[in-house]
Design a protein around this motif. Structure first.
Motif, PDB file in Angstrom:
ATOM      1  N   LEU A 128       0.230  11.190 -10.783  1.00  0.00           N
ATOM      2  CA  LEU A 128      -0.664  10.354 -11.433  1.00  0.00           C
ATOM      3  C   LEU A 128      -1.761  11.467 -12.090  1.00  0.00           C
ATOM      4  O   LEU A 128      -1.972  11.318 -13.301  1.00  0.00           O
ATOM      5  CB  LEU A 128      -1.478   9.495 -10.566  1.00  0.00           C
ATOM      6  CG  LEU A 128      -1.051   8.381  -9.944  1.00  0.00           C
ATOM      7  CD1 LEU A 128      -1.879   7.780  -8.877  1.00  0.00           C
ATOM      8  CD2 LEU A 128      -0.697   7.144 -11.102  1.00  0.00           C
ATOM      9  N   VAL A 183      -7.793  -1.449  -5.903  1.00  0.00           N
ATOM     10  CA  VAL A 183      -7.443  -0.021  -6.425  1.00  0.00           C
ATOM     11  C   VAL A 183      -8.421   0.301  -7.406  1.00  0.00           C
ATOM     12  O   VAL A 183      -8.796  -0.342  -8.164  1.00  0.00           O
ATOM     13  CB  VAL A 183      -6.117   0.131  -7.025  1.00  0.00           C
ATOM     14  CG1 VAL A 183      -5.830   1.444  -7.332  1.00  0.00           C
ATOM     15  CG2 VAL A 183      -5.026  -0.466  -6.141  1.00  0.00           C
ATOM     16  N   MET A 219     -14.149  -1.630   0.177  1.00  0.00           N
ATOM     17  CA  MET A 219     -13.057  -1.483   0.392  1.00  0.00           C
ATOM     18  C   MET A 219     -13.004  -0.388   1.412  1.00  0.00           C
ATOM     19  O   MET A 219     -13.894   0.406   1.238  1.00  0.00           O
ATOM     20  CB  MET A 219     -12.081  -1.577  -0.572  1.00  0.00           C
ATOM     21  CG  MET A 219     -12.164  -0.176  -1.408  1.00  0.00           C
ATOM     22  SD  MET A 219     -11.085  -0.071  -2.645  1.00  0.00           S
ATOM     23  CE  MET A 219     -11.188   1.467  -3.663  1.00  0.00           C
ATOM     24  N   THR A 220     -11.958  -0.302   2.355  1.00  0.00           N
ATOM     25  CA  THR A 220     -11.973   0.837   3.149  1.00  0.00           C
ATOM     26  C   THR A 220     -10.589   1.633   2.212  1.00  0.00           C
ATOM     27  O   THR A 220      -9.694   1.040   2.311  1.00  0.00           O
ATOM     28  CB  THR A 220     -11.358   0.487   4.655  1.00  0.00           C
ATOM     29  OG1 THR A 220     -12.254  -0.085   5.050  1.00  0.00           O
ATOM     30  CG2 THR A 220     -11.099   1.761   5.360  1.00  0.00           C
ATOM     31  N   VAL A 270       1.556   8.768  -6.135  1.00  0.00           N
ATOM     32  CA  VAL A 270       0.208   9.268  -6.307  1.00  0.00           C
ATOM     33  C   VAL A 270       0.540  10.592  -7.034  1.00  0.00           C
ATOM     34  O   VAL A 270      -0.449  11.296  -7.911  1.00  0.00           O
ATOM     35  CB  VAL A 270      -0.345   9.575  -4.851  1.00  0.00           C
ATOM     36  CG1 VAL A 270      -1.596  10.521  -5.082  1.00  0.00           C
ATOM     37  CG2 VAL A 270      -1.164   7.946  -4.789  1.00  0.00           C
ATOM     38  N   TYR A 315      -7.608   7.703  -7.908  1.00  0.00           N
ATOM     39  CA  TYR A 315      -6.709   6.572  -7.583  1.00  0.00           C
ATOM     40  C   TYR A 315      -7.119   6.078  -6.302  1.00  0.00           C
ATOM     41  O   TYR A 315      -6.523   6.896  -5.147  1.00  0.00           O
ATOM     42  CB  TYR A 315      -5.420   6.846  -8.020  1.00  0.00           C
ATOM     43  CG  TYR A 315      -4.438   5.695  -7.760  1.00  0.00           C
ATOM     44  CD1 TYR A 315      -4.266   4.800  -8.937  1.00  0.00           C
ATOM     45  CD2 TYR A 315      -3.494   5.523  -6.795  1.00  0.00           C
ATOM     46  CE1 TYR A 315      -3.345   3.899  -9.023  1.00  0.00           C
ATOM     47  CE2 TYR A 315      -2.884   4.461  -6.687  1.00  0.00           C
ATOM     48  CZ  TYR A 315      -2.712   3.586  -7.770  1.00  0.00           C
ATOM     49  OH  TYR A 315      -1.738   2.670  -7.680  1.00  0.00           O
ATOM     50  N   ALA A 316      -7.927   5.414  -5.786  1.00  0.00           N
ATOM     51  CA  ALA A 316      -8.364   5.221  -4.647  1.00  0.00           C
ATOM     52  C   ALA A 316      -7.715   3.848  -4.171  1.00  0.00           C
ATOM     53  O   ALA A 316      -8.236   2.669  -4.683  1.00  0.00           O
ATOM     54  CB  ALA A 316      -9.727   5.067  -4.340  1.00  0.00           C
ATOM     55  N   VAL A 317      -6.823   3.789  -3.232  1.00  0.00           N
ATOM     56  CA  VAL A 317      -6.234   2.335  -2.635  1.00  0.00           C
ATOM     57  C   VAL A 317      -6.872   2.114  -1.351  1.00  0.00           C
ATOM     58  O   VAL A 317      -7.098   2.871  -0.525  1.00  0.00           O
ATOM     59  CB  VAL A 317      -4.739   2.754  -2.226  1.00  0.00           C
ATOM     60  CG1 VAL A 317      -4.338   1.378  -1.980  1.00  0.00           C
ATOM     61  CG2 VAL A 317      -3.950   3.137  -3.457  1.00  0.00           C
ATOM     62  N   GLY A 318      -7.444   0.765  -1.556  1.00  0.00           N
ATOM     63  CA  GLY A 318      -8.418   0.299  -0.102  1.00  0.00           C
ATOM     64  C   GLY A 318      -7.970  -1.025   0.482  1.00  0.00           C
ATOM     65  O   GLY A 318      -7.245  -1.783  -0.474  1.00  0.00           O
ATOM     66  N   LEU A 341      -5.176   9.415  -4.868  1.00  0.00           N
ATOM     67  CA  LEU A 341      -5.536  10.803  -5.631  1.00  0.00           C
ATOM     68  C   LEU A 341      -7.078  10.853  -5.752  1.00  0.00           C
ATOM     69  O   LEU A 341      -7.688  10.085  -6.296  1.00  0.00           O
ATOM     70  CB  LEU A 341      -5.014  10.762  -6.795  1.00  0.00           C
ATOM     71  CG  LEU A 341      -5.219  11.895  -7.812  1.00  0.00           C
ATOM     72  CD1 LEU A 341      -4.613  13.020  -7.568  1.00  0.00           C
ATOM     73  CD2 LEU A 341      -4.913  11.369  -9.383  1.00  0.00           C
ATOM     74  N   VAL A 376       0.762  -1.108  -0.063  1.00  0.00           N
ATOM     75  CA  VAL A 376      -0.204   0.115  -0.045  1.00  0.00           C
ATOM     76  C   VAL A 376       0.953   1.214  -0.098  1.00  0.00           C
ATOM     77  O   VAL A 376       0.645   2.331  -0.723  1.00  0.00           O
ATOM     78  CB  VAL A 376      -0.892   0.061   1.182  1.00  0.00           C
ATOM     79  CG1 VAL A 376      -1.390   1.533   1.407  1.00  0.00           C
ATOM     80  CG2 VAL A 376      -1.923  -0.988   0.961  1.00  0.00           C
ATOM     81  N   VAL A 407      -9.625  11.277  -3.472  1.00  0.00           N
ATOM     82  CA  VAL A 407     -10.077  10.667  -2.608  1.00  0.00           C
ATOM     83  C   VAL A 407     -10.129  11.361  -1.095  1.00  0.00           C
ATOM     84  O   VAL A 407      -9.326  12.064  -0.741  1.00  0.00           O
ATOM     85  CB  VAL A 407      -9.643   9.163  -2.364  1.00  0.00           C
ATOM     86  CG1 VAL A 407      -9.902   8.330  -3.571  1.00  0.00           C
ATOM     87  CG2 VAL A 407      -8.167   9.287  -1.775  1.00  0.00           C
ATOM     88  N   LEU A 462       1.067   4.244  -2.899  1.00  0.00           N
ATOM     89  CA  LEU A 462       0.596   5.560  -2.403  1.00  0.00           C
ATOM     90  C   LEU A 462       1.582   6.511  -2.824  1.00  0.00           C
ATOM     91  O   LEU A 462       1.598   7.653  -3.014  1.00  0.00           O
ATOM     92  CB  LEU A 462       0.013   5.841  -1.243  1.00  0.00           C
ATOM     93  CG  LEU A 462      -1.052   5.104  -0.698  1.00  0.00           C
ATOM     94  CD1 LEU A 462      -1.385   5.071   0.762  1.00  0.00           C
ATOM     95  CD2 LEU A 462      -2.186   5.639  -1.471  1.00  0.00           C
ATOM     96  N   GLY A 470      -6.214   5.767   1.116  1.00  0.00           N
ATOM     97  CA  GLY A 470      -5.315   7.049   0.248  1.00  0.00           C
ATOM     98  C   GLY A 470      -5.296   7.076  -0.895  1.00  0.00           C
ATOM     99  O   GLY A 470      -6.059   6.166  -1.669  1.00  0.00           O
TER     100      GLY A 470
END
Lengths: 99, 99
Positions: free
Chosen positions: A30, A52, B91-92, A27, A38-41, B97, A20, B99, A24, B95
């Protein structure tokens, strides 16, 4: 119409947070590459899974971003921590909120 | 940390665009309900599939939105055009871009 991409990847046990962090790190670059979201979860009941959710100006912008040196370097660093189990879904965004 | 939700639904043949229109009608009210992103998408090689990628203030905001009268009315109108084949991923968001 923008391009949506949802990607899941499985990490080796205990290495999710390290991957993760790598995801990140990049970012900031991007947006210039044509990325809108671009949501990382992470997932409550699966401690080794990362999702993602991405929205890009176009599929071409997304594909081209994978060829950037910084993207390639990040992938190379993350790869040993991944099991190789990936799943992805594409879509053409036709409307909505924040798109 | 926000809540991400990706939802796929299959429509009866030829009814995709009508369901997409219903999904997009309600967009104006979503922000007030705590929705940050609501991207409705279609897929090149599957003409009866709709994907929706969402980001909400929290899971509770998302769940509560399903109880709004306008949401319930939209679901009731769309339901006869759907096959019942759904898939969703949560998803949680930790972090990224935008978000």
């Amino acid at each position: 119409m923008t391009y949506g991409y949802v990607n899941s990847m499985r990490t080796r046990p205990g290495q999710r947070d390290e991957v993760v962090a790598i995801l990140l790190e990049g970012v900031d670059g991007l947006r210039a590459a044509g990325c809108h979201l671009y949501a990382v979860g992470v997932v409550d009941d699966d401690p080794d899974l990362i999702r993602v959710s991405e929205i890009w100006e176009s599929r071409e912008h997304h594909d081209r971003s994978l060829q950037l040196p910084e993207t390639k370097a990040a992938i190379a660093r993350a790869m040993p921590m991944l099991t190789g189990e990936f799943a992805s879904q594409e879509m053409t965004v036709v409307g909505g909120l924040g798109v």
